[in-house]
Design an enzyme around this catalytic site. Sequence first.
Site, PDB file in Angstrom:
ATOM      1  N   GLU A  94       0.813  -1.202   0.000  1.00 37.56           N
ATOM      2  CA  GLU A  94       0.000   0.000   0.000  1.00 37.56           C
ATOM      3  C   GLU A  94       0.854   1.264   0.000  1.00 37.56           C
ATOM      4  O   GLU A  94       1.949   1.281   0.559  1.00 37.56           O
ATOM      5  CB  GLU A  94      -0.915  -0.011   1.234  1.00 37.56           C
ATOM      6  CG  GLU A  94      -1.977  -1.085   1.108  1.00 37.56           C
ATOM      7  CD  GLU A  94      -2.719  -1.393   2.404  1.00 37.56           C
ATOM      8  OE1 GLU A  94      -3.839  -1.894   2.306  1.00 37.56           O
ATOM      9  OE2 GLU A  94      -2.195  -1.137   3.491  1.00 37.56           O
ATOM     10  N   CYS A 107       3.467   8.558   0.571  1.00 42.82           N
ATOM     11  CA  CYS A 107       4.078   7.641   1.529  1.00 42.82           C
ATOM     12  C   CYS A 107       4.106   6.265   0.871  1.00 42.82           C
ATOM     13  O   CYS A 107       3.069   5.753   0.465  1.00 42.82           O
ATOM     14  CB  CYS A 107       3.234   7.628   2.805  1.00 42.82           C
ATOM     15  SG  CYS A 107       3.741   6.361   3.977  1.00 42.82           S
ATOM     16  N   CYS A 114       6.857  -6.968   6.986  1.00 43.68           N
ATOM     17  CA  CYS A 114       8.058  -6.566   7.727  1.00 43.68           C
ATOM     18  C   CYS A 114       8.275  -7.612   8.808  1.00 43.68           C
ATOM     19  O   CYS A 114       7.312  -8.090   9.401  1.00 43.68           O
ATOM     20  CB  CYS A 114       7.850  -5.187   8.368  1.00 43.68           C
ATOM     21  SG  CYS A 114       9.277  -4.645   9.363  1.00 43.68           S
ATOM     22  N   CYS A 118       7.574  -4.773  15.575  1.00 44.13           N
ATOM     23  CA  CYS A 118       7.224  -3.759  16.571  1.00 44.13           C
ATOM     24  C   CYS A 118       5.768  -4.021  16.988  1.00 44.13           C
ATOM     25  O   CYS A 118       4.900  -4.167  16.133  1.00 44.13           O
ATOM     26  CB  CYS A 118       7.357  -2.355  15.992  1.00 44.13           C
ATOM     27  SG  CYS A 118       8.998  -2.028  15.354  1.00 44.13           S
ATOM     28  N   CYS A 121       2.572  -2.065  15.616  1.00 42.92           N
ATOM     29  CA  CYS A 121       2.454  -1.826  14.172  1.00 42.92           C
ATOM     30  C   CYS A 121       1.738  -2.969  13.460  1.00 42.92           C
ATOM     31  O   CYS A 121       2.069  -4.140  13.659  1.00 42.92           O
ATOM     32  CB  CYS A 121       3.854  -1.638  13.602  1.00 42.92           C
ATOM     33  SG  CYS A 121       3.901  -1.542  11.808  1.00 42.92           S
ATOM     34  N   CYS A 339      -0.215   5.960   9.758  1.00 44.10           N
ATOM     35  CA  CYS A 339       1.033   5.271  10.112  1.00 44.10           C
ATOM     36  C   CYS A 339       0.738   4.015  10.918  1.00 44.10           C
ATOM     37  O   CYS A 339      -0.033   4.046  11.869  1.00 44.10           O
ATOM     38  CB  CYS A 339       1.894   6.152  11.016  1.00 44.10           C
ATOM     39  SG  CYS A 339       2.703   7.467  10.184  1.00 44.10           S
TER      40      CYS A 339
HETATM   41  N1  SAH Z   1       9.987   0.455   9.209  1.00 45.08           N
HETATM   42  C1  SAH Z   1      10.173   1.852   9.189  1.00 45.08           C
HETATM   43  C2  SAH Z   1       9.229   2.590   8.247  1.00 45.08           C
HETATM   44  C3  SAH Z   1       7.801   2.123   8.235  1.00 45.08           C
HETATM   45  S1  SAH Z   1       6.865   2.405   9.705  1.00 45.08           S
HETATM   46  C4  SAH Z   1      10.090   2.427  10.597  1.00 45.08           C
HETATM   47  O1  SAH Z   1       9.736   1.688  11.514  1.00 45.08           O
HETATM   48  O2  SAH Z   1      10.416   3.603  10.753  1.00 45.08           O
HETATM   49  C5  SAH Z   1       6.530   4.150   9.585  1.00 45.08           C
HETATM   50  C6  SAH Z   1       6.240   4.836  10.894  1.00 45.08           C
HETATM   51  O3  SAH Z   1       4.962   4.449  11.436  1.00 45.08           O
HETATM   52  C7  SAH Z   1       7.257   4.499  11.978  1.00 45.08           C
HETATM   53  O4  SAH Z   1       7.660   5.666  12.656  1.00 45.08           O
HETATM   54  C8  SAH Z   1       6.446   3.608  12.888  1.00 45.08           C
HETATM   55  O5  SAH Z   1       6.992   3.531  14.164  1.00 45.08           O
HETATM   56  C9  SAH Z   1       5.099   4.256  12.823  1.00 45.08           C
HETATM   57  N2  SAH Z   1       4.018   3.431  13.353  1.00 45.08           N
HETATM   58  C10 SAH Z   1       3.945   2.097  13.434  1.00 45.08           C
HETATM   59  N3  SAH Z   1       2.790   1.715  14.021  1.00 45.08           N
HETATM   60  C11 SAH Z   1       2.115   2.847  14.306  1.00 45.08           C
HETATM   61  C12 SAH Z   1       0.836   3.119  14.894  1.00 45.08           C
HETATM   62  N4  SAH Z   1       0.050   2.147  15.282  1.00 45.08           N
HETATM   63  N5  SAH Z   1       0.462   4.405  15.029  1.00 45.08           N
HETATM   64  C13 SAH Z   1       1.251   5.406  14.586  1.00 45.08           C
HETATM   65  N6  SAH Z   1       2.452   5.212  14.014  1.00 45.08           N
HETATM   66  C14 SAH Z   1       2.882   3.948  13.873  1.00 45.08           C
HETATM   67 FE1  SF4 Z   2       8.443  -2.895  10.645  1.00 40.38          FE
HETATM   68 FE2  SF4 Z   2       6.279  -1.637  11.541  1.00 40.38          FE
HETATM   69 FE3  SF4 Z   2       8.439  -1.822  13.086  1.00 40.38          FE
HETATM   70 FE4  SF4 Z   2       8.501  -0.212  10.923  1.00 40.38          FE
HETATM   71  S1  SF4 Z   2       7.200   0.013  12.732  1.00 40.38           S
HETATM   72  S2  SF4 Z   2      10.070  -1.689  11.574  1.00 40.38           S
HETATM   73  S3  SF4 Z   2       7.198  -1.410   9.530  1.00 40.38           S
HETATM   74  S4  SF4 Z   2       7.181  -3.532  12.364  1.00 40.38           S
END
Ligand code: SAH
Ligand code: SF4
Length: 348
Positions: A94, A107, A114, A118, A121, A339
């Site tokens: 996406e 974006c 991934c 985290c 996420c 995000c």
């Molecule tokens: N993997 C990379 C880029 C993709 S994630 C990274 O982690 O930076 C893009 C952004 O979305 C990151 O800052 C991540 O921490 C944030 N993100 C992930 N889950 C989220 C959520 N539930 N609410 C808001 N931001 C989130």
């Molecule tokens: Fe992967 Fe989501 Fe963590 Fe970014 S925030 S590294 S996309 S698991």
Amino acid sequence: MVETKRDILSLTLSEVKEFLEKNNEKAFRVAQVYEWLWKKHCKSFDDMSNVSKPLRELLNTHFFIQSAKPENVQISKDKTIKLAFRLFDNSLVEGVLIPSEDRATACISSQVGCNLGCEFCATGKLGLRRNLSIGEIYHQVVELMLLAKEKYNLSLTNIVLMGMGEPLLNYDNVLKAIEMIGSEKGLGMSPQRVTLSTVGLPRMIKKLADDNIKFNLAVSLHSANEKKRTDFMPVNERNSLESLKEALIYFNKKTGQRITFEYLLMNGINDSIADAKELAEYCKSFPVKINIIEFNSTGNPKFNKSSAKSVDAFVSFLKSRNLVVNVRRSRGQDIDAACGQLAGKNAK
Ligand code: SAH
Ligand code: SF4
């Protein structure tokens, strides 16, 4: 017979040249074909209207064009657009278009899924299927650019690699795609308009510094406390905040660039004044800008957004320490385009 077809977008200009020379094509064809591939971002050799039919057929027997096909458009009430792309192997990724008065940000994703897990996420729940190719990354930008024009009559002003995946784990393809986005032979957008967001992998950040990159670097910090960060970002176990700091000092020294920290505020998890103090402390080693991100729900009851009061107190504290702080309002939540919400729900 031809060996298996290759993705022509993975070839450098000199490789395209070599192929055409070997096949006795005139020199001017090189620039013509390359222009179709990148500047005109064609998706099929048949579109190359000023290229001879035999050459188009020759290209077709040896190569394919690995692009990203837009499949499903969802428009949020705040005008954010989520675009699902179908890839050649049926995977979905996406991209999101975030328009405002005078700008439009694309974006884009760097991987299918991934594997860094985290906890907050949605993409992290998918696991990793594969890396995206150069063309798959590039064509997301192209499609979002066309959409910005078509729907809102806006030109793309910014590109952020903040969609699905960890861009630094697909290093070569991501850097080559950004190079073509910046190149006059491609989209001609200045690298200063591109931001790569990473979970913070010290070894790869040093590599970015050695490669002397010109685009912006954002690090998803979310906590400056070693134990806490490891709790919700397992990647921190092997890539500690200490080693991240060392890599960022190196990055800043080599590139002269300021570092952006993304800090997601989660209620009762990382939003106290003690957390803000640790963050301010961590920021002392290099020039930074802090983006406070509003948490978007992904269905895990453990994580919720911070109250407006906590956000204010957190931000005020950082400001009192003379830090540059922006609070970023969430966009596109109603269509799961915000995000952390990208998870290919369309796939179902
Ligand atoms: N993997 C990379 C880029 C993709 S994630 C990274 O982690 O930076 C893009 C952004 O979305 C990151 O800052 C991540 O921490 C944030 N993100 C992930 N889950 C989220 C959520 N539930 N609410 C808001 N931001 C989130
Ligand atoms: Fe992967 Fe989501 Fe963590 Fe970014 S925030 S590294 S996309 S698991």
